[in-house]
Design an enzyme around this catalytic site. Structure first.
Site, PDB file in Angstrom:
ATOM      1  CB  THR A 273      -0.944   0.029   1.219  1.00 52.22           C
ATOM      2  OG1 THR A 273      -0.161  -0.045   2.415  1.00 52.22           O
ATOM      3  CG2 THR A 273      -1.916  -1.135   1.171  1.00 52.22           C
TER       4      THR A 273
ATOM      5  CB  ILE B  83       4.990   6.032  -2.316  1.00 49.07           C
ATOM      6  CG1 ILE B  83       4.834   7.032  -3.459  1.00 49.07           C
ATOM      7  CG2 ILE B  83       6.438   5.774  -1.984  1.00 49.07           C
ATOM      8  CD1 ILE B  83       5.290   8.431  -3.096  1.00 49.07           C
TER       9      ILE B  83
ATOM     10  NE  ARG C 265      -3.756   1.305   5.566  1.00 47.97           N
ATOM     11  CZ  ARG C 265      -3.457   1.778   4.384  1.00 47.97           C
ATOM     12  NH1 ARG C 265      -4.331   1.679   3.376  1.00 47.97           N
ATOM     13  NH2 ARG C 265      -2.294   2.346   4.146  1.00 47.97           N
TER      14      ARG C 265
ATOM     15  CG  ASP D  90       3.410  -6.002  13.211  1.00 52.34           C
ATOM     16  OD1 ASP D  90       4.273  -5.359  12.572  1.00 52.34           O
ATOM     17  OD2 ASP D  90       3.257  -5.900  14.439  1.00 52.34           O
TER      18      ASP D  90
ATOM     19  CE  LYS E 150      17.170   7.742   4.408  1.00 50.58           C
ATOM     20  NZ  LYS E 150      16.171   7.940   3.330  1.00 50.58           N
TER      21      LYS E 150
ATOM     22  CE1 TYR F 138      16.966   2.840   3.098  1.00 49.69           C
ATOM     23  CE2 TYR F 138      18.530   4.344   2.087  1.00 49.69           C
ATOM     24  CZ  TYR F 138      17.237   4.027   2.432  1.00 49.69           C
ATOM     25  OH  TYR F 138      16.213   4.877   2.108  1.00 49.69           O
TER      26      TYR F 138
END
Length: 392
Positions: A50, A52, A74, A87, A151, A183
């Site tokens: 869900t 971007i 969701r 989760d 980053k 990362y």
């Protein structure tokens, strides 16, 4: 004219079809990309379906005929996808949700922001480790793609842009910085699981991602759309909130659809296996040109930067009451401003005191040809949010 001045805006107008804005063009903001036909028996699992990046990927996979499951709290916005509710910070939740799922291709585009980088490492490294510890023994996984970001070269928020960084444009083989970075922890968990379970991997280091999602922690398009709505309502100019270095310099951006296509390309191209890639649109922009174009598109008076950045978090302090007025006036569908605007993240991107550009040569040499016009894509993204009444 000073390099920090802006041009005057055009007459305010409603959202427009940019296809008529460039004589002779096709109206597209991106190069045509091939349909990435799924390999035989392919089943894609999109982690963070869900978000971007995940929502764009789910849509592309389904359009290409992939069997697709979205892993998220969701359900994915695209109802064609199956849904595994879990989760990511709970190993037991993952075990329950993913039992016998047996995906062949796993795309990881989720993270959970924590208060410190040490906590980011602990939580986000564990997400990747636990996910692959559950899926790996199933024996079905062929490839895992992990989305991170620049980053990797700039350092985490706690040490952002500090110390000695690689020269630009950033190259994928640059040495890791001598600082803690989640990362790096995620990559190491991916590499270890791939060696243990025998699947290939790819890492996709995106820059600022422009895409469509509500409630996302890093969403510049909707953030700028919300900022424009507040400034217009208050009769204030559209002030560039960032640094003069970002205003005058060149920068690149990553479109969510391009990032999705790049992941599927790497997952289905043998030559791209076990490789880290930068992923950006393929052009560069200057905010001193892009900002007036965005202001004109939205019917606002543009204003360049001051001597110091003017962060959105400070400019928009207390804007919730204004947003409530805008919701009532325009019939907006999201009353919670915090689910539309991520001031802190846009401040971090636009306030940087250094040049940030990523090199795409590694992808090009392996045959990837996707590109996006950043300016057109930004205006279309903002128009899409306006059309759905998420921003005024």
């Amino acid at each position: 004219m000073s390099t920090h001045d802006t041009t005057s805006p055009r007459t305010p107008a409603a959202p427009v079809d940019l296809g008529a804005s460039w004589p002779g063009d096709t109206g597209s903001d991106r190069a045509p990309t091939p349909v990435r036909t799924p390999p035989e028996g392919a089943h894609a699992l999109v982690v963070g379906a869900t978000g971007i990046t995940g929502s764009a990927l789910v849509r592309q996979l389904l359009d290409a005929g992939w069997r697709t499951t979205g892993l998220s709290r969701r359900p994915p916005a695209d109802e064609r996808a199956a849904h595994a509710a879990a989760d990511l910070t709970s190993r037991s939740s993952l075990e329950q949700a993913l039992a016998d799922l047996r995906p062949t291709h796993v795309f990881i585009g989720a993270w959970a922001r924590q208060d410190t980088e040490a906590e980011n490492i602990r939580v986000n490294g564990a997400m990747v480790r636990d996910l692959l510890a559950v899926l790996g023994p199933q024996g079905s996984v062929r490839h895992v793609a992990l989305v991170t970001g620049l980053k990797h070269y700039l350092g985490p928020f706690e040490a952002y842009g500090q110390g000695e960084m690689p020269d630009t444009p950033f190259l994928e083989d640059a040495a890791r910085l001598p600082v803690d970075n989640f990362y790096y922890a995620q990559e190491d968990e991916l590499f270890a699981a791939a060696a243990l379970h025998g699947f290939s991997w790819s890492v996709h280091r995106s820059h600022t991602v422009l895409g469509h999602a509500v409630g996302n922690a890093m969403n510049m398009a909707s953030t700028l759309g919300a900022y424009a709505g507040v400034q217009r309502h208050l009769g204030r100019p559209f002030v560039f909130p960032g640094s003069r270095e970002q205003w005058d310099g060149v920068v690149d951006i990553t479109d969510a659809d391009l990032l999705a296509d790049h992941q599927v390309w790497a997952a289905t191209t043998p030559a791209a296996a076990n490789t880290a890639f930068n992923v950006v649109d393929g052009d560069v922009v200057r905010w001193r040109r892009l900002w007036p174009a965005l202001a004109a598109h939205l019917g606002l008076e543009p204003q360049g930067p001051g001597e110091q950045p003017q962060p959105l978090e400070a400019q928009m302090a207390g804007a919730e009451d204004v947003w409530a007025d805008l919701v009532a006036e325009h019939g907006l569908t999201e009353p919670d401003l915090a689910r539309v605007a991520s001031w802190w993240h846009t401040d971090a991107d636009l306030g940087r005191p250094m040049e940030v550009i990523a090199d795409m040569t590694r992808s090009r040499l392996l045959g990837y040809t996707g590109w996006v016009s950043t300016e057109r894509a930004l205006l279309r993204r903002v128009d899409a949010y306006r059309a759905q009444r998420l921003v005024p």
